[in-house]
Scaffold this motif. Structure first.
Motif, short mmCIF file in Angstrom:
data_model
loop_
_atom_site.label_atom_id
_atom_site.label_comp_id
_atom_site.label_asym_id
_atom_site.label_seq_id
_atom_site.Cartn_x
_atom_site.Cartn_y
_atom_site.Cartn_z
N VAL A 248 0.84 -1.20 0.00
CA VAL A 248 0.00 0.00 0.00
C VAL A 248 0.87 1.25 0.00
O VAL A 248 0.62 2.21 -0.75
N ALA A 249 1.91 1.26 0.82
CA ALA A 249 2.81 2.41 0.90
C ALA A 249 3.48 2.69 -0.44
O ALA A 249 3.53 3.84 -0.91
N VAL A 250 3.97 1.64 -1.09
CA VAL A 250 4.63 1.81 -2.39
C VAL A 250 3.64 2.30 -3.44
O VAL A 250 3.95 3.18 -4.26
N THR A 251 2.43 1.75 -3.41
CA THR A 251 1.39 2.17 -4.36
C THR A 251 1.07 3.64 -4.21
O THR A 251 0.92 4.38 -5.19
N LEU A 252 0.98 4.10 -2.96
CA LEU A 252 0.65 5.50 -2.71
C LEU A 252 1.82 6.43 -3.03
O LEU A 252 1.61 7.60 -3.34
N ILE A 253 3.03 5.92 -2.96
CA ILE A 253 4.18 6.72 -3.41
C ILE A 253 4.07 6.98 -4.91
O ILE A 253 4.38 8.08 -5.39
N TRP A 254 3.60 5.97 -5.65
CA TRP A 254 3.36 6.17 -7.08
C TRP A 254 2.32 7.28 -7.31
O TRP A 254 2.41 8.04 -8.28
N ALA A 255 1.34 7.35 -6.42
CA ALA A 255 0.28 8.35 -6.56
C ALA A 255 0.82 9.77 -6.40
O ALA A 255 0.17 10.73 -6.83
N GLN A 256 1.99 9.92 -5.80
CA GLN A 256 2.58 11.24 -5.60
C GLN A 256 3.13 11.84 -6.89
O GLN A 256 3.54 13.00 -6.91
N LEU A 257 3.14 11.06 -7.97
CA LEU A 257 3.70 11.56 -9.23
C LEU A 257 2.84 12.64 -9.86
O LEU A 257 3.29 13.37 -10.73
N GLY A 258 1.56 12.70 -9.46
CA GLY A 258 0.75 13.85 -9.88
C GLY A 258 -0.25 13.60 -10.97
O GLY A 258 -1.17 14.40 -11.15
N ASP A 259 -0.14 12.52 -11.73
CA ASP A 259 -1.11 12.24 -12.79
C ASP A 259 -2.43 11.78 -12.17
O ASP A 259 -2.45 10.84 -11.38
N ILE A 260 -3.53 12.44 -12.55
CA ILE A 260 -4.81 12.17 -11.90
C ILE A 260 -5.27 10.74 -12.13
O ILE A 260 -5.83 10.09 -11.23
N ARG A 261 -5.05 10.19 -13.33
CA ARG A 261 -5.45 8.81 -13.60
C ARG A 261 -4.65 7.83 -12.73
O ARG A 261 -5.20 6.87 -12.19
N LEU A 262 -3.37 8.11 -12.61
CA LEU A 262 -2.51 7.26 -11.78
C LEU A 262 -2.92 7.35 -10.31
O LEU A 262 -2.91 6.34 -9.59
N VAL A 263 -3.31 8.54 -9.88
CA VAL A 263 -3.76 8.73 -8.50
C VAL A 263 -5.00 7.89 -8.22
O VAL A 263 -5.10 7.20 -7.20
#
Length: 357
Positions: A248-263
């Protein structure tokens, strides 16, 4: 007031009172609809059945008024009564249908009842060129209430379309702001903090195991309860919880990249895995406690039963966070109907006249 005998008495003396307006343009039948007095509506219709001709100053019929006021019993009566079908998709002076008005006033139970009826045309647009779904998304604020989200969910589940030809001015709404990355930042950071902290707890639990370690002999350093089946379950659950929280932590770090779809993708995946992690962590705690009190059977069994009851309650609550209630797939819509109704009850929508019968 819903005083049926009084209504009958007045109509018996002068039938024309049924078609007299008040200062705001309401006929008596409009007032009965706004108050949810179905029995009065039925009585008035016997004296003046041409209900489609009875419109208030805004060009609204009794179904419009019921949709605005949140009177589910009136909505159901009109939908189920032959001869009143002409009211269902009628527009007022602003072009709004009853579905538009129920949406604009955030009555999710009414929206659900209307969208389940096949006679309701979900594609109709108002004078601004907006469907009911467009309306919901235009009027939703950045800090939208759960009631607003449930209304939007009911529209999405019914497959209410958007109008691609709606004016750009109306399409640029608060809903687009709601979908921005900034509005998800706090959610991502909160989940990241929770997953990191609990991963630390499960990590510590892996080394402070129930029963401790052998301090001497050939099995030195090994767990004292290594052969116990409940201990095996504890180790499995704690390990699954540990790695789920890390994932979960790693997945949410990916969400920090800023792309809304990725978030959005990261949040969906993280929410599901967080549920697994919390459930297995709860089981690990339950098994650990069971092990240390196992010699007192009544206490061990009581702890196990208590823990399982709370675990079922937790999973039931978490189910509503992950279940796709806004899916327009027909099978999924049937499955999600009762969870949707339960969410209305839990969130207190019943207090807003959505469930008046």
């Amino acid at each position: 007031m819903g005083y049926l005998e009084g209504v009958r008495n007045l109509l018996g003396k002068n039938t024309s009172t049924a078609i007299e307006r008040d200062k705001v343009g309401f006929f008596p039948i409009h007032m009965a609809s706004a108050k949810g007095h179905v029995h009065v509506i039925q009585e008035l219709l016997q004296h003046w059945p041409y209900v489609e001709e009875m419109q208030n100053s805004k060009g609204q019929n009794i179904l419009h008024v019921a949709a605005t006021s949140g009177k589910l019993n009136v909505i159901k009566y009109i939908l189920e009564t032959p001869g009143l079908e002409s009211l269902i998709n009628e527009r007022d002076k602003d072009g709004n249908t009853p579905l538009h008005l129920a949406t604009m006033h955030w009555h999710p139970k009414l929206v659900s009842a209307l969208t389940w009826d096949k006679k309701v045309d979900l594609r109709l647009v108002n004078n601004d060129g907006l469907t009911a779904l467009d309306n919901a998304e235009c009027y939703m604020e950045n800090s939208s209430t759960f009631r607003q989200r449930l209304t939007w969910t009911a529209l999405k589940a019914a497959g209410v379309p958007r109008n691609p030809n709606a004016s750009a001015k109306k399409q640029v709404s608060n809903w687009s702001e709601l979908q921005s990355t900034d509005n998800y930042k706090d959610r991502v950071n909160t989940l990241l903090l929770v997953s990191t902290l609990v991963a630390t707890v499960t990590f510590a639990a892996g080394f402070t195991i129930p029963g401790g370690y052998n301090s001497s002999g050939e099995d030195q350093g090994m767990a004292t309860m290594i052969s116990n089946n409940v201990f095996h379950a504890f180790i499995f659950c704690n390990t699954i919880a540990m790695f789920s929280f890390i994932f979960v932590a790693v997945t949410l770090i990916w969400a920090q990249l800023g792309d809304i779809r990725l978030v959005l993708i990261a949040l969906r995946a993280a929410l599901l895995l967080l549920g697994v992690a919390l459930a297995t962590m709860s089981l690990a705690f339950l098994f650990g406690i069971y092990l240390v009190v196992s010699k007192l059977s009544w206490l061990a069994n009581a702890i196990m039963i208590m823990g399982l009851v709370f675990l079922v309650a937790f999973l039931s609550l978490y189910f509503f966070l992950c279940f796709p209630m806004s899916s327009s797939n027909r099978i999924m819509r049937y499955i999600s109907y009762y969870p949707f109704c339960l969410m209305l009850v839990v969130t207190g929508s019943a207090a807003d006249n959505d469930f008046e019968e």
